[in-house]
Design a protein around this motif. Structure first.
Motif, PDB file in Angstrom:
ATOM      1  N   ASP A 178     -56.386 -54.930 -32.834  1.00  0.00           N
ATOM      2  CA  ASP A 178     -55.369 -55.297 -31.827  1.00  0.00           C
ATOM      3  C   ASP A 178     -55.730 -54.701 -30.469  1.00  0.00           C
ATOM      4  OD1 ASP A 178     -52.797 -56.355 -33.494  1.00  0.00           O
ATOM      5  OD2 ASP A 178     -53.880 -54.822 -34.596  1.00  0.00           O
ATOM      6  N   LEU A 195     -63.937 -48.829 -34.852  1.00  0.00           N
ATOM      7  CA  LEU A 195     -64.354 -49.206 -33.502  1.00  0.00           C
ATOM      8  C   LEU A 195     -64.587 -47.953 -32.660  1.00  0.00           C
ATOM      9  CD1 LEU A 195     -63.784 -52.049 -34.301  1.00  0.00           C
ATOM     10  CD2 LEU A 195     -62.288 -52.316 -32.349  1.00  0.00           C
ATOM     11  N   PRO A 243     -51.752 -50.136 -34.713  1.00  0.00           N
ATOM     12  CA  PRO A 243     -50.693 -49.907 -35.715  1.00  0.00           C
ATOM     13  C   PRO A 243     -50.793 -48.562 -36.415  1.00  0.00           C
ATOM     14  CG  PRO A 243     -51.888 -51.970 -36.147  1.00  0.00           C
ATOM     15  CD  PRO A 243     -52.645 -51.229 -35.094  1.00  0.00           C
TER      16      PRO A 243
HETATM   17 FE1  F3S Z   1     -58.161 -50.740 -32.885  1.00  0.00          FE
HETATM   18 FE2  F3S Z   1     -58.931 -49.337 -34.983  1.00  0.00          FE
HETATM   19 FE3  F3S Z   1     -56.433 -49.363 -34.223  1.00  0.00          FE
HETATM   20  S1  F3S Z   1     -59.655 -51.345 -34.397  1.00  0.00           S
HETATM   21  S2  F3S Z   1     -56.076 -51.350 -33.310  1.00  0.00           S
HETATM   22  S3  F3S Z   1     -58.158 -48.530 -33.069  1.00  0.00           S
HETATM   23  S4  F3S Z   1     -57.143 -49.384 -36.332  1.00  0.00           S
END
Ligand code: F3S
Length: 91
Positions: A15, A32, A50
């Motif tokens: 997100d 990420l 989330p």
């Molecule tokens: Fe992004 Fe990882 Fe949260 S991809 S939305 S930081 S769970």
């Protein structure tokens, strides 16, 4: 700069990438990473996650301080991600 920390591991909700105005998210296998030199500290991604995985480096819980280095090193080696994809986690 902002940092993606441990709650992202195994989740990758993605997100966060959709709202990033500078496209500074990079995709690893399990999580990420934010490129430290590209992040402009707009904070748009913080409420989108989330599992609350994204922190300003100054607000990182002590046990996750190593993620500053991890984001810096791994973002250099990874591909940029700008579109939402299916998360690894079920919910
Ligand atoms: Fe992004 Fe990882 Fe949260 S991809 S939305 S930081 S769970």
């Amino acid at each position: 700069m902002h940092v993606v920390a441990e709650p992202c591991v195994g989740c990758k909700y993605t997100d966060c990438v959709v709202v990033c105005p500078v496209e500074c998210f990079y995709e690893g296998e399990k999580m990420l990473y934010i490129h430290p030199e590209e992040c402009i500290d707009c904070e748009a991604c913080v409420p989108e996650c989330p599992v609350e995985a994204i922190f300003h480096e100054d607000n990182l819980p002590e046990e996750w301080k190593n993620y500053i280095e991890i984001n810096a090193v791994e973002s250099e080696k990874s591909e940029v991600i700008t579109e939402k994809q299916e998360p690894l986690a079920d919910n």
